[in-house]
Each structure stands twice: as C-alpha cells, then as structure tokens.
Design a protein around this motif. Structure first.
Motif, PDB file in Angstrom:
ATOM      1  N   ARG A   8       6.772  -3.568 -15.980  1.00 52.01           N
ATOM      2  CA  ARG A   8       7.293  -4.413 -15.384  1.00 52.01           C
ATOM      3  C   ARG A   8       8.290  -3.963 -14.164  1.00 52.01           C
ATOM      4  NH1 ARG A   8       9.838  -6.691 -19.012  1.00 52.01           N
ATOM      5  NH2 ARG A   8       8.173  -8.321 -19.877  1.00 52.01           N
ATOM      6  N   THR A   9       9.108  -2.976 -14.686  1.00 46.44           N
ATOM      7  CA  THR A   9       9.840  -2.032 -13.841  1.00 46.44           C
ATOM      8  C   THR A   9       9.126  -1.585 -12.904  1.00 46.44           C
ATOM      9  OG1 THR A   9      11.353  -1.953 -15.655  1.00 46.44           O
ATOM     10  CG2 THR A   9      11.741  -0.482 -13.902  1.00 46.44           C
ATOM     11  N   THR A  10       7.956  -0.809 -12.879  1.00 43.87           N
ATOM     12  CA  THR A  10       7.238  -0.070 -12.156  1.00 43.87           C
ATOM     13  C   THR A  10       6.862  -0.696 -11.182  1.00 43.87           C
ATOM     14  OG1 THR A  10       6.848   1.644 -13.580  1.00 43.87           O
ATOM     15  CG2 THR A  10       5.318   1.835 -11.752  1.00 43.87           C
ATOM     16  N   VAL A  11       6.328  -2.007 -11.439  1.00 39.20           N
ATOM     17  CA  VAL A  11       5.505  -2.833 -10.598  1.00 39.20           C
ATOM     18  C   VAL A  11       6.443  -3.470  -9.543  1.00 39.20           C
ATOM     19  CG1 VAL A  11       4.520  -5.189 -10.338  1.00 39.20           C
ATOM     20  CG2 VAL A  11       3.699  -3.520 -12.088  1.00 39.20           C
ATOM     21  N   ALA A  12       7.810  -3.792 -10.043  1.00 36.14           N
ATOM     22  CA  ALA A  12       8.801  -4.157  -9.201  1.00 36.14           C
ATOM     23  C   ALA A  12       9.190  -2.909  -8.065  1.00 36.14           C
ATOM     24  CB  ALA A  12       9.973  -4.880  -9.853  1.00 36.14           C
ATOM     25  N   ALA A  13       9.097  -2.039  -8.483  1.00 36.31           N
ATOM     26  CA  ALA A  13       9.643  -0.922  -7.762  1.00 36.31           C
ATOM     27  C   ALA A  13       8.534  -0.691  -6.614  1.00 36.31           C
ATOM     28  CB  ALA A  13       9.833   0.476  -8.437  1.00 36.31           C
ATOM     29  N   VAL A  14       7.219  -0.628  -7.203  1.00 34.21           N
ATOM     30  CA  VAL A  14       6.209  -0.635  -6.141  1.00 34.21           C
ATOM     31  C   VAL A  14       6.101  -1.696  -4.980  1.00 34.21           C
ATOM     32  CG1 VAL A  14       3.470  -0.474  -5.870  1.00 34.21           C
ATOM     33  CG2 VAL A  14       4.638   0.961  -7.673  1.00 34.21           C
ATOM     34  N   ARG A  15       6.593  -2.950  -5.604  1.00 33.71           N
ATOM     35  CA  ARG A  15       6.521  -4.208  -4.742  1.00 33.71           C
ATOM     36  C   ARG A  15       7.405  -4.046  -3.648  1.00 33.71           C
ATOM     37  NH1 ARG A  15       3.598  -8.571  -5.532  1.00 33.71           N
ATOM     38  NH2 ARG A  15       3.367  -8.094  -7.916  1.00 33.71           N
ATOM     39  N   ASP A  16       8.556  -3.559  -4.092  1.00 36.70           N
ATOM     40  CA  ASP A  16       9.788  -3.635  -2.959  1.00 36.70           C
ATOM     41  C   ASP A  16       9.706  -2.216  -2.221  1.00 36.70           C
ATOM     42  OD1 ASP A  16      11.074  -1.326  -4.549  1.00 36.70           O
ATOM     43  OD2 ASP A  16      12.412  -2.702  -5.451  1.00 36.70           O
ATOM     44  N   VAL A  50       5.578   4.679  -4.832  1.00 30.66           N
ATOM     45  CA  VAL A  50       4.318   4.502  -4.256  1.00 30.66           C
ATOM     46  C   VAL A  50       3.396   5.111  -5.530  1.00 30.66           C
ATOM     47  CG1 VAL A  50       4.898   4.616  -1.928  1.00 30.66           C
ATOM     48  CG2 VAL A  50       4.499   6.768  -3.247  1.00 30.66           C
ATOM     49  N   LEU A  51       2.144   4.758  -5.561  1.00 28.66           N
ATOM     50  CA  LEU A  51       1.176   5.100  -6.306  1.00 28.66           C
ATOM     51  C   LEU A  51       0.713   6.564  -6.364  1.00 28.66           C
ATOM     52  CD1 LEU A  51      -0.693   1.867  -7.042  1.00 28.66           C
ATOM     53  CD2 LEU A  51       1.212   2.700  -8.182  1.00 28.66           C
ATOM     54  N   GLY A  52       0.559   7.454  -7.130  1.00 33.23           N
ATOM     55  CA  GLY A  52       0.167   8.693  -7.095  1.00 33.23           C
ATOM     56  C   GLY A  52      -1.085   8.711  -6.959  1.00 33.23           C
ATOM     57  N   ALA A  53      -2.179   9.748  -6.542  1.00 35.41           N
ATOM     58  CA  ALA A  53      -3.288   9.814  -6.402  1.00 35.41           C
ATOM     59  C   ALA A  53      -4.089   9.610  -7.435  1.00 35.41           C
ATOM     60  CB  ALA A  53      -3.734  11.018  -5.667  1.00 35.41           C
ATOM     61  N   ARG A  54      -3.978  10.097  -8.540  1.00 29.39           N
ATOM     62  CA  ARG A  54      -4.560   9.835  -9.940  1.00 29.39           C
ATOM     63  C   ARG A  54      -4.584   8.417 -10.340  1.00 29.39           C
ATOM     64  NH1 ARG A  54      -3.253  11.788 -15.841  1.00 29.39           N
ATOM     65  NH2 ARG A  54      -5.268  11.422 -16.858  1.00 29.39           N
ATOM     66  N   GLY A  99      -9.052   1.848  -9.662  1.00 27.55           N
ATOM     67  CA  GLY A  99      -9.902   1.183  -8.832  1.00 27.55           C
ATOM     68  C   GLY A  99     -10.020   1.949  -7.344  1.00 27.55           C
ATOM     69  N   GLY A 100      -9.694   3.124  -7.242  1.00 29.50           N
ATOM     70  CA  GLY A 100      -9.791   3.611  -5.839  1.00 29.50           C
ATOM     71  C   GLY A 100      -8.924   3.090  -4.827  1.00 29.50           C
ATOM     72  N   LEU A 101      -7.684   2.576  -5.132  1.00 23.85           N
ATOM     73  CA  LEU A 101      -6.827   2.166  -4.136  1.00 23.85           C
ATOM     74  C   LEU A 101      -6.523   3.065  -2.995  1.00 23.85           C
ATOM     75  CD1 LEU A 101      -5.687  -0.970  -3.998  1.00 23.85           C
ATOM     76  CD2 LEU A 101      -3.475   0.388  -4.887  1.00 23.85           C
ATOM     77  N   ASP A 102      -6.699   2.517  -1.752  1.00 25.42           N
ATOM     78  CA  ASP A 102      -6.272   3.287  -0.721  1.00 25.42           C
ATOM     79  C   ASP A 102      -4.827   3.630  -0.784  1.00 25.42           C
ATOM     80  OD1 ASP A 102      -8.781   3.248   0.292  1.00 25.42           O
ATOM     81  OD2 ASP A 102      -8.305   1.722   1.458  1.00 25.42           O
ATOM     82  N   ALA A 103      -4.499   4.707  -0.029  1.00 23.99           N
ATOM     83  CA  ALA A 103      -2.928   5.240  -0.331  1.00 23.99           C
ATOM     84  C   ALA A 103      -2.084   4.212   0.724  1.00 23.99           C
ATOM     85  CB  ALA A 103      -2.791   6.709   0.427  1.00 23.99           C
ATOM     86  N   ASP A 104      -2.866   3.751   1.729  1.00 17.40           N
ATOM     87  CA  ASP A 104      -2.019   2.992   2.688  1.00 17.40           C
ATOM     88  C   ASP A 104      -2.059   1.521   2.367  1.00 17.40           C
ATOM     89  OD1 ASP A 104      -4.591   2.663   3.325  1.00 17.40           O
ATOM     90  OD2 ASP A 104      -4.317   2.997   5.364  1.00 17.40           O
ATOM     91  N   ALA A 105      -2.424   1.192   1.040  1.00 14.70           N
ATOM     92  CA  ALA A 105      -2.572  -0.435   0.591  1.00 14.70           C
ATOM     93  C   ALA A 105      -1.333  -0.938   0.659  1.00 14.70           C
ATOM     94  CB  ALA A 105      -3.210  -0.358  -0.833  1.00 14.70           C
ATOM     95  N   PRO A 106      -1.016  -2.113   0.977  1.00 11.29           N
ATOM     96  CA  PRO A 106       0.234  -2.602   1.111  1.00 11.29           C
ATOM     97  C   PRO A 106       1.080  -2.804  -0.339  1.00 11.29           C
ATOM     98  CG  PRO A 106      -1.419  -4.189   2.165  1.00 11.29           C
ATOM     99  CD  PRO A 106      -2.150  -2.954   1.569  1.00 11.29           C
ATOM    100  N   PRO A 107       2.201  -2.724  -0.271  1.00 11.26           N
ATOM    101  CA  PRO A 107       2.906  -2.788  -1.594  1.00 11.26           C
ATOM    102  C   PRO A 107       2.674  -3.754  -2.571  1.00 11.26           C
ATOM    103  CG  PRO A 107       4.410  -2.001   0.101  1.00 11.26           C
ATOM    104  CD  PRO A 107       3.043  -2.537   0.818  1.00 11.26           C
ATOM    105  N   GLY A 108       2.456  -4.998  -1.906  1.00 10.07           N
ATOM    106  CA  GLY A 108       2.147  -6.064  -2.648  1.00 10.07           C
ATOM    107  C   GLY A 108       0.538  -5.958  -3.546  1.00 10.07           C
ATOM    108  N   VAL A 109      -0.198  -5.579  -2.718  1.00 10.15           N
ATOM    109  CA  VAL A 109      -1.510  -5.241  -3.234  1.00 10.15           C
ATOM    110  C   VAL A 109      -1.567  -4.127  -4.235  1.00 10.15           C
ATOM    111  CG1 VAL A 109      -3.850  -4.484  -2.630  1.00 10.15           C
ATOM    112  CG2 VAL A 109      -2.736  -6.053  -1.203  1.00 10.15           C
ATOM    113  N   ALA A 110      -0.839  -2.936  -4.056  1.00 11.14           N
ATOM    114  CA  ALA A 110      -0.706  -2.098  -4.941  1.00 11.14           C
ATOM    115  C   ALA A 110       0.072  -2.461  -6.375  1.00 11.14           C
ATOM    116  CB  ALA A 110       0.175  -0.816  -4.464  1.00 11.14           C
ATOM    117  N   ALA A 111       0.947  -3.147  -6.005  1.00 10.29           N
ATOM    118  CA  ALA A 111       1.827  -3.742  -7.342  1.00 10.29           C
ATOM    119  C   ALA A 111       0.861  -4.379  -8.100  1.00 10.29           C
ATOM    120  CB  ALA A 111       3.027  -4.196  -7.214  1.00 10.29           C
TER     121      ALA A 111
END
Length: 761
Positions: free
Chosen positions: A161-169, A173-177, A183-195
């Motif tokens: 929950r804490t990590t998702v909130a940090a990624v969303r705001d 950011v998510l590391g490569a691994r 699911g092979g998320l792009d590095a430049d995916a929007p924060p909301g999508v990544a969260a």
C-alpha cells in the motif's frame, strides 16, 4: 431327581470387527484373554485348560509396569471408591497441572545441557490416545503456521500500500526487474499505470502463495496413528492411501539422508513478492519465503517401521534443517516415552530437543486412557485451548493415575529407567546369540531399551510355497506369531510396516527365565524357517486336528521354488501371460503344493484350508514358460484359490479378486476351473478373454504344478497341448495387446476354444 439339562448360552452374532477376528483365526491368533498380571496373559484352550502366556507385546509399549501393577490398580480403586469426578469439563483441574509440571521437571533434567531450552517450559494439551495427541499437534502446528502467514500477509499488504502510493505520486519509480516481473512495463509508463500494475501483479501472486494448503514432513517408515489427520503422516501406503483425500499432504524423507529433507523443502518452497525502496527512490523486488510446511514429525525409534533407532547425528541434522526454515519439530514419543527406552524421553538419549512432543501409552499405567501434547512456550498459541477440546481429556481420574505412574518411574532416583535399559541389553544379547546360530534366518536384532525388534530374512523367495506365500502377502509376521503363541505360549506381534520384524516390548520386570524361554522358542522357529518345514506351522494352526502328526523338524530345503523354464532362443520382446484360476483344497493337491505338508492327514489339511481360506487367495505361483508348435512363447501363471473341498464352488469375491490380480499382473487370457467359472456367473463385460476349458478336450488334471486343480486341456506338468497353446496365443494381436472381442472369438472358435469376456470387479 431333576434331569433337566440346560443348553449353553447361544453364541452372540459378531458385529464388532468380524473380519479381523476371521483373520486372527487364519493366523492362529484367535484366543480370548480372560485375565492378566505382570508379564502374563491367560486364556482357556480347546481342552478347557487355562494357559499362561508370556506377553512380549506389552500393549504395544503401554506396559512398562506390566499388567495391573499393584500400585496402579490400588490407586484406581481408591479413586473410584472416592467418587473422583470424571466429567467436570470447564472447571479447574489441579491434577492436570501437576502432571504437566512433573513432565516439565523431567524435561529440564533429561535435556540439561541440550541447547535451546524454552524459558517458559512446555505447555500441555491433554487427549485420550496417541493418535489424538498427534491430531492435536497437527492442528496446533497449522494454527501456528496460519498465524505466521497472517503476520506475513499483513506486512506485505502494508508495504504494498505504501509503495503503490509512492509510485502513484511520483516519489518512487519501479526498478527494471520489478517492471519485468509485473508484465514488461515500460520505464516511461505513467505513474498511475505503474502503480496499478504493481498492485494488481503482486496482489494476485501473493494471494496464491499465501493461500496454499499446508504440507507436513515425516520419515519414511514412520507411524503416527490412523485417524484422518494422523494417518496422512503415517508412511505405510496400506494405512494412508485409502484416506489421502481426507487430510493434509505429507512429504516423506529418509532419516539417514538429511539432504533429502533439504531437497524436499526446496522443492515445495514458494516465495511471496515484496518490495524495498532504495535511497534514490527506486522500488526493487524482494522475495520472501512463505511458510508452507507446518511441522515435521519423527519418532526417536521407528516402531512400526521395524524398530529402527535414529542415529543421533541424523536426528540432529534433521533438527538443524527444520530450525533453519522455521519448521517446528514434533517428536513422537507415544511408544518410546515413559521410560521404555532407558530414559523417560528416548529423544534425550540422542540430544534431540523437541519443539512439540507427544506422549501416550505408558502415561496410563496400562489402565487409564490418556495422552498429552507438549508445546514449547515460545511456540504455544493460547487460543488453541478454545479451538480444540475433548470430552474425556484432562479428567481428574486419568491424571491422578498418571501421577501415580510418574511416582513409580521416578522412585529411587529413576532406577526403573536403568532397569529397562539393563533388561533390554539382556534380551538383545540373547537374541543376538540366536542370530549368530541362524545367520541365514535372522537378518538383524536392534532396538533401544525395552523396544526391540528381531528381523527375519525376507521369505518371498522361500523354498516352501507356504512360507513364500505368507511373505508375499505380508502375513509372515502374524503367522509365526501365531505359531509362537500355540507352540510356546509366547505373545508376539510383527511391526505394522515391516512384517518380517517381530516387536519385543515386555515390562521392566521381565525375568531371566522368560528371556531364556523366548530365546529357546525363537531357536525352534528359526529351525523351521531354515529347513523350510511348513508342517509345524500348519500343525500349530489346526491344533487337535493334527495331534497325531510329527513334532520334529525335517529338511525341505531341496524342494526349492519352481524355476521359470528357459529356452535357447528367448523372446526378444514381452511374452504374453496366461493365467489360470483353480481351487487348491484337495489334500493331495496341498501335499503337492508344499511337500512339507505330506505328513498331515486329510482331516488336518481340511482344517488348514478351512481356517486359512478367509485370508484370501495365495500369491500366484512362479510362471511356467511354454511354446506352441509354431514357436510362440507364453508364460502360464497359476492363481490358487483356497477352497474347502466340501464347497460347491469358491466364493465369487475370491474368484473376482484373483481375476483382478491376474489382469493387473498382465494376463490377457484367463483359464477358469469349472468351479471358478460357476462362481463368476453372468458377470460378463468387455475386458479380458476367458476360457472355461469346456472345449479344450480331455479330463481335468487334479494336481497340476503347485498342487492346483487345472481345467481340462492342461497336462499334469502345467503345460498345454500344442494345438491348445496355439489357440490361446492366437487371441493376441501381439504381446500384451488383444484383438477385438469379435475377432478373438472367431479365431478361438476355429481351434475349439471357448472365449468370453468378463469385467473383473
């Protein structure tokens, strides 16, 4: 004068485990004991004489003090006369606390110097039997595991929950691994999508990992009971497999190969996905092991597995591995505890400190039915006391008896423990002398204290067909126990999962004279086995019916098992198998079956068949290979059916069982005796080709190979005339494969052979 006579009371109908009683009759163990004291049981024989039997079974470990120890029986009478309450559930139980306190005192003394002593000792949960104590251990271990799972899930959920909130705001950011795993998320995916992707992927993965059913670990050869849960950690498939769907799954490992335990744990390890955030705001993936295994169960001496003591180095290696994975170790001392092995706790002799410990049998002094589970304080879950209960457990009567037992065991500085160790050494010494005289018969003598096993060499390939059959069906230990009972007034019993091992568990008061008697009886038995003389075993089985037959051993070792016929040009592929099912009940046929039975008259052999028929069909005889005129080969296998000669036909279920065995062994054509065919009736179904022998021509052969009566068309040596053999073989499209039913019927009819089809239910 009143000449009125009264009839004896009618024999009551048998509704209580009647089949087991019938099997006891087949093994010569069908006696009813009427009284007991010390190491002696008493029964009345067929002549009306009371016979005294030395009891080396000892209630499967319950009777270290012997039957009806005076102090125990006196205490029980005192408690009953004093109207001690039994049913006072949900009230204070002082005696239960006293028992638990005494057990903790002994634990501290016997495990002094062994690392990892729990500061708060061991908490006690009482039950009524050993299997129930194991059930309580299973349940408590799973409750403990569920608590660990709940704590892990709470921790994972909070961090996610804490990590998702940090990624969303955008503060992390998510590391490569991590992006690859979710699911092979792009590095430049929007924060909301990544969260959202992070929350969904880890949530689903962790839900699966955290909700796997529990697994348990146990030892190959181990025994822990036969209730719906405890049977799952009992190794013997005959006990466990029919009920596998009722409880948790266990993984079994060898006691002397600790690497197997590591491999088993690694093979079932599941990781939950967690995260950690670096100082520069990158969210990295962390894997955290999920507690899959709830506990590992082991016995310090594998009792039912053949009386095999654990080596200290193996036991401690298993404990270290379990501890490294957070898996509690449950030490089952149900049979070994309460002094039987030379210390109160057999595990203390090898320095094996338990996390959980189960006790039963000896706790009741041979009278009260009680057991107890001990759990170290730092693992104990108090809420278990509200989730688990038993009507009779922890009652004042059984706990008061347990206190008396503890007083007796601990008296004079625990001299009874040394007495058990010394008596065990005396018995092992006597049995080792027997083994030295008969190394071809006795495979091993082993044990600890007064839990001893004598193992005989496997008789599955014995010269005597009777001994060979007993071994192949797992009945050897029961049959020789019956002989020792009837011929030597000794009560013995095999171990549950090692039928060639007899257990020896007398009281600590067993005398030198009784030990010498045991050794003499075992020498007698070894002589019978060495000389392959089944006559004396059958003589004991039928009793008065064989009273006039010989009592001395003859040598029948020359009459070895029939060897499979061989040819100079053996088949290169699988050879078809033809079975025939035929009655084995005529006295002459039995004498042919096992030459050592030749000295028994018809009456004795009729009694033998009558008593042993309930045990089912004997094991098939070794195959005989023959060739048809065109050079095709097949193996002919006799499946004898033990049927009294007065019977019209064999029981249908006996024939159906033998037919199932024949098909399971690979027979695609089965020849039936007329009686076996009549017993099957109209059960025809597509399945296996049958011949009744009605169209084979010629009379039936009364004594074929192994003494079985053969259908018409077979010769006395068990082979078939060439034309008949060819007819049978043409029913095959090839080795192990059948033509269609219709085609096989036509082919067989051309050769005067009656084929049918039957479903071997």
């Amino acid at each position: 004068m009143d000449t009125t006579t009264t009839s004896p009371p009618p024999v009551p109908a048998k509704y209580a485990e009647r089949f087991l009683e019938d099997m006891l009759s087949a093994w010569c163990l069908d006696v009813e004991y009427t009284r007991a004291g010390g190491d002696t049981l008493y029964y009345t024989d067929d002549e009306g004489t009371e016979r005294a039997v030395t009891d080396f079974v000892g209630g499967f470990g319950s009777l270290l003090l012997g039957h009806h120890h005076p102090a125990v029986t006196a205490r029980m009478r005192q408690l009953l006369d004093g109207e001690t309450p039994v049913h006072a559930q949900f009230s204070l139980r002082t005696q239960a606390h006293q028992v638990a306190a005494r057990l903790n005192e002994i634990l501290r003394r016997e495990f002094a110097g062994v690392p990892d002593e729990p500061a708060g000792g061991y908490s006690a949960v009482f039950a009524n039997s050993g299997a129930e104590a194991v059930e309580a251990a299973l349940k408590h271990a799973e409750l403990e595991r569920m608590n660990r799972l709940a704590a892990l899930e709470e921790d994972l959920t909070a961090r996610l929950r804490t990590t998702v909130a940090a990624v969303r705001d955008g503060s992390a950011v998510l590391g490569a691994r991590l992006r690859t795993v979710i699911g092979g998320l792009d590095a430049d995916a929007p924060p909301g999508v990544a969260a959202d992707a992070l929350r969904a992927a880890l949530g689903v993965r962790n839900a699966r990992a955290l909700h796997r059913p529990p697994l348990f670990l146990a030892l190959t050869g181990g025994f822990h009971g036969k209730l719906s849960g405890s049977v799952q950690i009992t190794h013997n498939p005959a006990f466990r497999a029919p009920f596998a769907g009722l409880g948790p799954r266990a993984v079994f490992v060898s006691a002397d190969r600790p690497a197997e335990l590591e491999h088993a744990i690694a093979g079932e390890t599941v990781n939950a996905l967690d995260t950690t955030t670096t100082a520069d705001g990158v969210v990295e993936l962390v894997e955290r092991p999920v507690p899959v295994f709830a506990a590992m169960f082991l016995e310090p001496v594998l009792g039912e597995g053949g009386v095999v003591p654990l080596r200290a180095e193996d036991a401690l290696a298993l404990r270290r591995i379990c501890a490294s994975h957070g898996i509690p170790l449950v030490v089952d001392e149900i049979q070994t505890g309460f002094g039987r092995c030379g210390a109160f706790f057999a595990s203390s002799l090898i320095g094996l400190r338990p996390d959980y410990l189960t006790l039963a049998k000896g706790i009741g002094g041979g009278i009260a039915k009680s057991s107890v589970l001990l759990v170290r304080s730092d693992r104990y879950r108090p809420e278990f006391e509200l989730a688990h209960s038993s009507t009779y457990a922890k009652d004042s009567l059984s706990c008061s008896v347990a206190l008396t037992v503890l007083d007796l065991l601990e008296a004079d500085g625990g001299q009874l423990y040394e007495r058990a160790a010394e008596r065990g050494r005396a018995i092992r010494g006597a049995l080792e002398e027997v083994g030295a005289e008969y190394p071809d018969v006795v495979a091993d003598v082993r044990g600890r204290g007064l839990l001893i096993g004598i193992e005989f060499h496997d008789q599955s390939d014995a010269a005597s067909p009777y001994l060979r059959d007993l071994a192949r069906r797992g009945h050897f230990g029961f049959a020789v126990s019956g002989y020792l009972l009837r011929a030597h007034d000794l009560r013995m019993m095999p171990t549950g999962s090692a039928p060639h091992t007899l257990r020896i568990e007398p009281s600590a008061a067993i005398s030198d004279a009784r030990i010498a008697h045991l050794a003499t009886a075992l020498r007698d038995l070894c002589g019978i086995i060495r000389n392959q003389d089944a006559h004396l075993l059958v003589r004991a089985l039928v009793g008065r019916a064989a009273a006039g037959s010989r009592r001395t051993v003859k040598d029948f070792r020359r009459a070895g098992p029939p060897a499979e016929q061989s040819f100079a040009d053996p088949e290169t592929g699988p050879v078809p198998r033809i079975a025939y099912l035929a009655e084995l009940g005529e006295p002459d046929a039995l004498r042919s079956y096992d030459p050592s039975l030749a000295d028994l008259d018809d009456t004795a052999l009729d009694a033998f068949v009558q008593r042993s028929a309930v045990a089912g069909a004997p094991a098939p005889l070794p195959p005989v290979r023959f060739r048809s005129p065109t050079g095709r080969a097949a193996d002919l296998v006799v499946h004898p059916l033990p049927v009294p000669r007065t019977a019209v036909r064999p029981p249908a279920e006996l024939v159906a069982g033998a037919l199932r065995a024949a098909v399971a062994a690979g027979s695609s054509v089965v020849a039936l005796s007329p009686g076996a065919a009549a017993a099957l009736g109209d059960r025809s179904r597509p399945g296996v080709h049958l011949t009744t022998g009605e169209h084979l021509g010629g009379p039936a052969v009364s004594t074929g190979p192994g003494g079985a009566s053969l259908p018409p068309g077979f010769t006395g040596d068990g082979t078939l005339p060439g034309a008949v053999a060819e007819a049978l073989l043409t029913a095959f499209a090839g080795p192990g494969a059948l033509r269609s039913d219709a085609e096989a019927e036509r082919t067989a009819a051309e050769h005067g052979l009656l084929l049918g089809a039957v479903n071997p239910r």
